[in-house]
Design an enzyme around this catalytic site. Structure first.
Site, PDB file in Angstrom:
ATOM      1  N   ASP A   3       0.814  -1.214   0.000  1.00 18.77           N
ATOM      2  CA  ASP A   3       0.000   0.000   0.000  1.00 18.77           C
ATOM      3  C   ASP A   3       0.850   1.268   0.000  1.00 18.77           C
ATOM      4  OD1 ASP A   3       0.921  -0.498   2.589  1.00 18.77           O
ATOM      5  OD2 ASP A   3      -1.062  -0.817   3.428  1.00 18.77           O
ATOM      6  N   ASN A  15      -7.568  -2.399  14.581  1.00 25.21           N
ATOM      7  CA  ASN A  15      -8.977  -2.654  14.226  1.00 25.21           C
ATOM      8  C   ASN A  15      -9.135  -3.875  13.326  1.00 25.21           C
ATOM      9  OD1 ASN A  15      -7.956  -1.761  11.817  1.00 25.21           O
ATOM     10  ND2 ASN A  15      -9.289   0.024  11.610  1.00 25.21           N
ATOM     11  N   HIS A  32      -7.414  -4.440  10.511  1.00 28.19           N
ATOM     12  CA  HIS A  32      -7.151  -4.255   9.082  1.00 28.19           C
ATOM     13  C   HIS A  32      -5.892  -5.004   8.654  1.00 28.19           C
ATOM     14  CE1 HIS A  32      -4.712  -0.264   9.737  1.00 28.19           C
ATOM     15  NE2 HIS A  32      -3.872  -1.245   9.588  1.00 28.19           N
ATOM     16  N   GLU A  90      -9.812  -1.644   5.609  1.00 23.55           N
ATOM     17  CA  GLU A  90     -10.406  -1.306   6.904  1.00 23.55           C
ATOM     18  C   GLU A  90     -11.699  -2.103   7.115  1.00 23.55           C
ATOM     19  OE1 GLU A  90      -8.617   0.375   8.794  1.00 23.55           O
ATOM     20  OE2 GLU A  90      -7.967   2.308   8.035  1.00 23.55           O
TER      21      GLU A  90
END
Ligand code: F6R
Length: 241
Positions: free
Chosen positions: A67, A136, A138, A143
């Site tokens: 990414d 979280n 991810h 996400e």
């Protein structure tokens, strides 16, 4: 999913690096999938050591990163391209032309995403992919959401990720709000996946990934469906398992 618990980040780095090392020794023109963030740094440090000792030759290796932030150029110190140069590529002999990081300044991000997935496919697919995990759940910048995104795509970062990544910037306003990220489909195509998780802040996400239901609300949970995943965790990250 195979879970291995180690005493600290350094021990994890050595174990994860040995997977990459075995891969590159067995197949010198391996395709490696790479991540940024704190988690893979000890792995990269160990790979650099192995290269400097003459044990690992990366001259035929090709790399694809997961990414990149949108809007940051390669020479921006917080860009993931820059991070990779600093933390791995400067210390090994992978040719610059074999390095791929999604372009965060492309005019047409949808097109950049499609081209990126095509390039991975044309290279023969990723042999080993290293991942970190967000607090979280991810993986890459996928996400929590309602549907697993498939290909490389534009993402809006969640507040939780912006807060977690503020530590690398002057303040939270400086953190880009968008990124380009390999999708869950792109990641799941890798033939082998290693995921590194350290610290108590990751414990809930690690629990969701390993023991929770497979749901896009915890994107890492999809890894339960992959045939060759090893999770390298320290005791704090594995504490809820
Ligand atoms: C980075 C990436 C992210 C990180 C995750 C954990 O390329 O894709 O998913 O792996 O945010 O980051 P750290 O390792 O800094 O806790």
């Amino acid at each position: 999913m195979n879970v291995k618990v180690y005493k600290d980040a350094q021990a994890i780095g050595e174990a994860a690096a040995s997977i990459f090392a075995g891969q590159v020794i067995a197949k010198p023109d391996s395709i490696l999938g790479l991540a940024t963030g704190s988690s893979p740094i000890p792995t990269y440090t160990r790979l650099i050591e192995l290269h400097k000792q003459g044990i690992l030759d990366f001259s035929q290796v090709t790399t694809f990163n997961l990414d990149e932030y949108l809007g940051l150029t390669h020479d921006h110190p917080q860009s993931y391209y820059y991070f990779m140069q600093e933390n791995l590529f400067q210390g090994i002999n992978v040719p610059q032309e074999n390095i791929h990081v999604p372009c965060g300044t492309a005019q047409d991000i949808d097109n950049e995403g499609k081209n990126y997935d095509n390039m991975i496919a044309q290279a023969g697919g990723i042999d080993v992919q290293i991942l970190g995990i967000g607090n979280n759940g991810h993986i890459a910048f996928n996400e929590p959401c309602d549907e697993f995104p498939m290909g490389t795509h534009k993402v809006a970062l969640t507040q939780s990720t912006i807060e977690a990544n503020t530590r690398f910037f002057e303040n939270s306003d400086e953190v880009p709000r968008y990124a380009i990220s390999m999708g869950i489909g792109s990641i799941m195509k890798a033939r082998q996946i290693i995921l590194v998780a350290t610290g108590a802040a990751k414990a809930q996400a690690v629990y969701g990934m390993v023991k929770g239901p497979v749901t896009p609300q915890c994107p890492a949970s999809v890894l339960q469906l992959h045939p060759n995943v090893t999770v390298f965790a320290d005791e704090a990250a594995a504490s809820l398992l």
